[in-house]
Design an enzyme around this catalytic site. Structure first.
Site, PDB file in Angstrom:
ATOM      1  N   GLY A   1       5.794  -5.201   0.750  1.00  0.00           N
ATOM      2  CA  GLY A   1       4.622  -4.432   0.344  1.00  0.00           C
ATOM      3  C   GLY A   1       3.802  -3.988   1.530  1.00  0.00           C
ATOM      4  O   GLY A   1       2.815  -4.639   1.885  1.00  0.00           O
ATOM      5  N   TYR A   2       4.196  -2.905   2.157  1.00  0.00           N
ATOM      6  CA  TYR A   2       3.477  -2.401   3.332  1.00  0.00           C
ATOM      7  C   TYR A   2       2.786  -1.072   3.000  1.00  0.00           C
ATOM      8  O   TYR A   2       1.571  -0.975   3.000  1.00  0.00           O
ATOM      9  CB  TYR A   2       4.434  -2.201   4.514  1.00  0.00           C
ATOM     10  N   SER A   3       3.609  -0.020   2.745  1.00  0.00           N
ATOM     11  CA  SER A   3       3.043   1.322   2.579  1.00  0.00           C
ATOM     12  C   SER A   3       2.135   1.402   1.365  1.00  0.00           C
ATOM     13  O   SER A   3       2.329   0.709   0.367  1.00  0.00           O
ATOM     14  CB  SER A   3       4.163   2.353   2.397  1.00  0.00           C
TER      15      SER A   3
ATOM     16  N   SER B   1      10.844  -0.601  -2.112  1.00  0.00           N
ATOM     17  CA  SER B   1      12.252  -0.697  -2.500  1.00  0.00           C
ATOM     18  C   SER B   1      12.496  -2.009  -3.225  1.00  0.00           C
ATOM     19  O   SER B   1      11.998  -3.055  -2.786  1.00  0.00           O
ATOM     20  CB  SER B   1      13.158  -0.627  -1.265  1.00  0.00           C
TER      21      SER B   1
ATOM     22  N   GLU C   1      14.067  -3.768  11.471  1.00  0.00           N
ATOM     23  CA  GLU C   1      14.181  -2.565  10.660  1.00  0.00           C
ATOM     24  C   GLU C   1      14.585  -1.367  11.500  1.00  0.00           C
ATOM     25  O   GLU C   1      15.173  -0.422  11.017  1.00  0.00           O
ATOM     26  CB  GLU C   1      12.818  -2.298   9.986  1.00  0.00           C
TER      27      GLU C   1
ATOM     28  N   THR D   1       8.632   7.115  11.006  1.00  0.00           N
ATOM     29  CA  THR D   1       9.336   8.414  11.019  1.00  0.00           C
ATOM     30  C   THR D   1       9.897   8.688  12.412  1.00  0.00           C
ATOM     31  O   THR D   1       9.520   8.040  13.393  1.00  0.00           O
ATOM     32  CB  THR D   1       8.361   9.559  10.689  1.00  0.00           C
TER      33      THR D   1
ATOM     34  N   GLU E   1       9.150  11.062  14.230  1.00  0.00           N
ATOM     35  CA  GLU E   1       8.028  11.444  15.108  1.00  0.00           C
ATOM     36  C   GLU E   1       7.292  10.210  15.628  1.00  0.00           C
ATOM     37  O   GLU E   1       6.895  10.162  16.802  1.00  0.00           O
ATOM     38  CB  GLU E   1       7.053  12.359  14.342  1.00  0.00           C
TER      39      GLU E   1
END
Lengths: 369, 392
Positions: free
Chosen positions: B127-129, B161, B244, B374, B376
């Site tokens: 549970g991060y984002s 996820s 990750e 991302t 970037e």
């Protein structure tokens, strides 16, 4: 799997870096005293780094030589180190007549004389059928006739490795070591973008002693193949070294150069250019080191790894240079600034020992496509 | 330098391949659809089988049931699992929260959770984002307020996820709204069955239910579920990201797709009556893709090798993640070009080539360049950490 350097490799890397940063670099590439530099290189024992001890070398192996060539690339070393150490000496040690080895290897290994290779012709092709120069048997040896292009250090070298046709089948090619002082050799100087002294050598019934054939008659092509493979792997690692240096000077520049009151390296557009360069350099370093290792170990994957490395290096390192020019702005477009010297070398090395089309084809074959 | 694995490592690779051939269904091409009942059952079966072989947590220390396997042995495991599109490699438990608990967890937390993870008996989610905290993760707002021996959580997590399969979540919450944003975050472990936790599916553009929105409405969590110190959650939470960010999964997925495409080119005949693989433009592009994959593979190996030396090269991990996801994407893009009109027939359609897999994978792996930082963000990290360019 060990992606680090062992003690010997680290020793070679450190001493090469220390010496070359002091003695070579842009100044040498522009107008330095190439002969004086070469004498110092000889004192370092580098021409004989990978030559067997019995012929006066240090016998440190091809991987150590690769580490040296990476630094040589980073600092634009000058002189026929690559030609002899990477290309000529392994071939001679593997296949030349003992008399020839004893006569020429020690003098090449100590740097007192030097060697060049004369294989490519006007077609600039690495296919055996494109070797048109001929060697004809005479009473006491051979007579070579033909014209060889892209001969680096063709006038400075004392020994020239020549590929010549000795039979009618496409692969009927033999390899000879020709004394530069022999009869019938004329040379025409071409101006090479890298600044490397380069000539077109024409042989007109040049006499070659019988013991100067390398290996057997009509069986020279596999040696050319092996030489091209070594050349490609080591050009890739040389490009890796050059790319790392260009990345370093560009990173330093964007930290220093200020516009709008801040270093341009604080702008994300510039940072992403630099990040792309860093990824390219890292990839080429690893691929090129893997290729050199594979060649040194005679790995069954060597053909694949060499073509991969050469393809990556030839595509990515010139790109790294162009991005570096973009990050330097107008000053990087000048002759006065050193950056173009690296770009010139990168563009030259990218097309040597098989261009992109040649290695793509080889890799596709190796991948069973 | 030495660019080959040891004989023992290679032997492990071949044992693992044999195991996968035995355990996976006949003719398995994957990837598994974990939103389906059968797909999830296969995942659970494979996970248990891996645990029984001792491989599920072989990278853990022996005291927690592992084998102290080296980082390189570990990357071989990840590479083969991904190449075979084999389900059962439990990232969230064995690779993320497990190691975090070993380092930051209390003895009670270790003994409560580690054995279950090692046995393949528990599913975790991350549970991060949050809806308003993506790349700027540290701006997360989900609040946890201490109330006696509990924390009360309110807020929402997104892109979670496997939340719909999970027993537990490890999550980052804001515990001090007044501190600078990185310093007011803590990590909590939350039982997904706690009242007030609600999981809503989000279907991805590939058509499957892989992630979710999770909302928290006065969710009470025991205070002993705090991992590490209060307000030290940023550091605790970031320690999972280097795993990750190794790109090996993407490299292996890309390699598998390349192999399938190469076989397709050998088997299919072009308009001139020759196999596609004889077409110079196809040979050229396939060779280019091979170079891209190999370069990305070496970077992933470098991450593992450096970890083995006790180093944590954040910039190389970023390079690896970036290169791996790009290489995988490049292969899939070219696959769709080669398959042409047939490439956009979806899975299950008559006449679809390669079972419609390339289209599905291309849609799915659009996420690769977005999740876990991302492309970037990776470039920013390379510039800041690797090249030490100034941040403003």
């Amino acid at each position: 799997m060990d992606l680090g350097f062992n003690e010997t490799e680290e020793m070679v890397r450190a001493s090469a870096q220390e010496f070359l940063e002091r003695e070579a670099g842009p100044e040498l590439a522009r107008s330095g005293d190439a002969d004086a530099f070469w004498s110092k290189v000889a004192e370092m024992g580098w021409p004989g780094l990978a030559v067997s001890e019995r012929y006066g070398g240090a016998d440190m192996g091809l991987v150590a030589l690769g580490v040296l060539i990476e630094q040589w690339g980073a600092n634009l070393g000058r002189g026929p180190l690559f030609e002899f150490s990477v290309l000529v000496s392994p071939l001679l040690e593997a296949a030349a007549d003992e008399r020839l080895k004893k006569e020429i290897l020690p003098r090449l290994a100590d740097g007192s004389s030097s060697a060049a290779i004369a294989i490519l012709e006007q077609s600039a092709s690495w296919r055996p059928e494109d070797i048109r120069a001929t060697a004809v048997k005479t009473d006491n040896g051979w007579a070579i006739t033909g014209t060889k292009h892209f001969v680096s250090y063709g006038d400075e070298a004392s020994q020239i490795l020549v590929a010549a046709r000795t039979g009618d089948r496409p692969s009927d090619v033999s390899i000879f070591v020709v004394n530069r002082e022999a009869n019938g050799i004329s040379s025409e100087t071409v101006n090479h973008a890298s600044g490397t002294p380069t000539t077109v050598l024409t042989f007109n019934e040049t006499t070659v002693d019988v013991f100067r054939i390398v290996g057997s008659e009509n069986e020279g092509w596999p040696f050319v193949e092996a030489l091209m493979q070594k050349g490609a792997a080591f050009r890739a690692i040389q490009l890796a070294g050059l790319g790392r240096h260009v990345l370093d000077i560009t990173a330093a520049y964007v930290k220093e150069r200020k516009q709008f009151g801040v270093p341009i390296g604080s702008f994300q557009a510039v940072q992403h250019h630099l990040a792309d360069m860093a990824v390219s350099v890292r990839r080429v370093e690893q691929l090129a080191r893997q290729a050199v290792w594979s060649v040194a170990e005679s790995s069954p994957d060597a053909a694949k790894q060499v073509s991969r490395a050469k393809l990556a290096a030839s595509e990515l390192i010139p790109q790294v240079c162009w991005t570096a020019h973009q990050c330097h702005g107008a000053i990087g477009f000048t002759q006065e600034h050193d950056l173009h010297l690296y770009t010139r070398h990168a563009l030259s090395w990218a097309v040597e020992f098989g261009d992109t089309a040649a290695h793509t084809d080889r890799l596709a074959d190796a991948l069973e496509l | 330098m030495r660019f080959e694995f040891t004989t023992e490592d290679e032997q492990f690779r071949s044992e693992l391949r044999t195991f996968l051939a035995e355990q996976l269904p006949d003719g398995w091409t994957g990837p598994v659809d974990e939103s389906s009942k059968d797909g999830w059952a296969l995942n659970q079966r494979m996970r248990k089988a891996l645990a029984a072989r001792g491989w599920l947590v072989m990278h853990w220390p022996e005291q927690y049931g592992g084998q102290d396997a080296s980082s390189l042995r570990n990357i071989i495991f990840a590479e083969e699992m991904a190449y075979h599109r084999a389900p059962g490699n439990d990232r969230f438990g064995t690779r993320m929260i497990g190691p975090v608990l070993m380092f930051y967890g209390t003895d009670e937390q270790k003994s409560k959770y580690l054995p279950d993870i090692a046995a393949g008996g528990i599913q975790w989610c991350q549970g991060y984002s949050e809806p308003d905290a993506g790349s700027d993760l540290a701006s997360l707002k989900t609040r946890a307020v201490r109330d006696g021996d509990k924390f009360i959580i309110n807020g929402a997590k997104i892109w979670t996820s496997l939340a719909h399969r999970a027993d537990m979540m490890f999550m980052l919450v804001r515990t001090d709204p007044d501190a600078p944003k990185h310093r007011g975050i803590s990590m909590l472990l939350v039982d997904m069955k706690t009242p007030g936790v609600e999981v809503r599916p989000i279907y991805n553009m590939a058509g499957s239910h892989s992630f979710n929105q999770v909302t928290f409405d006065d969710v009470a969590v025991p205070a002993e579920n705090l991992v590490g110190d209060l307000n030290n959650g940023w550091r605790v939470g970031m320690s999972v990201l280097n795993y990750e960010r190794s790109g090996i999964d993407y490299v292996a997925w890309g390699q598998r797709a390349w192999d399938e495409l190469a076989q397709f080119c050998r088997d299919e005949t072009g308009p001139n009556g020759l196999p596609l693989s004889a077409d110079p433009s196809i040979r050229r592009k396939m060779a280019e893709l091979d170079v891209e994959i190999e370069g990305a593979r070496l970077l992933a190996y470098e991450v593992a090798w450096s970890q083995q030396q006790g180093e944590a090269p954040a910039d190389v991990a970023s390079m690896s993640k970036l290169s791996g996801t790009l290489a995988n994407k490049s292969v899939l893009d070219y696959g769709l070009q080669l398959l042409g009109m047939y490439g956009v027939l979806e899975s299950g359609s008559p006449h679809a080539k390669l079972q419609g897999r390339f289209f599905k994978m291309r849609m799915f792996y659009t996420s690769g360049e977005i999740l876990a930082g991302t492309t970037e963000i990776q470039k920013n990290l390379i510039a800041w950490r690797g090249l030490e360019l100034p941040r403003v």
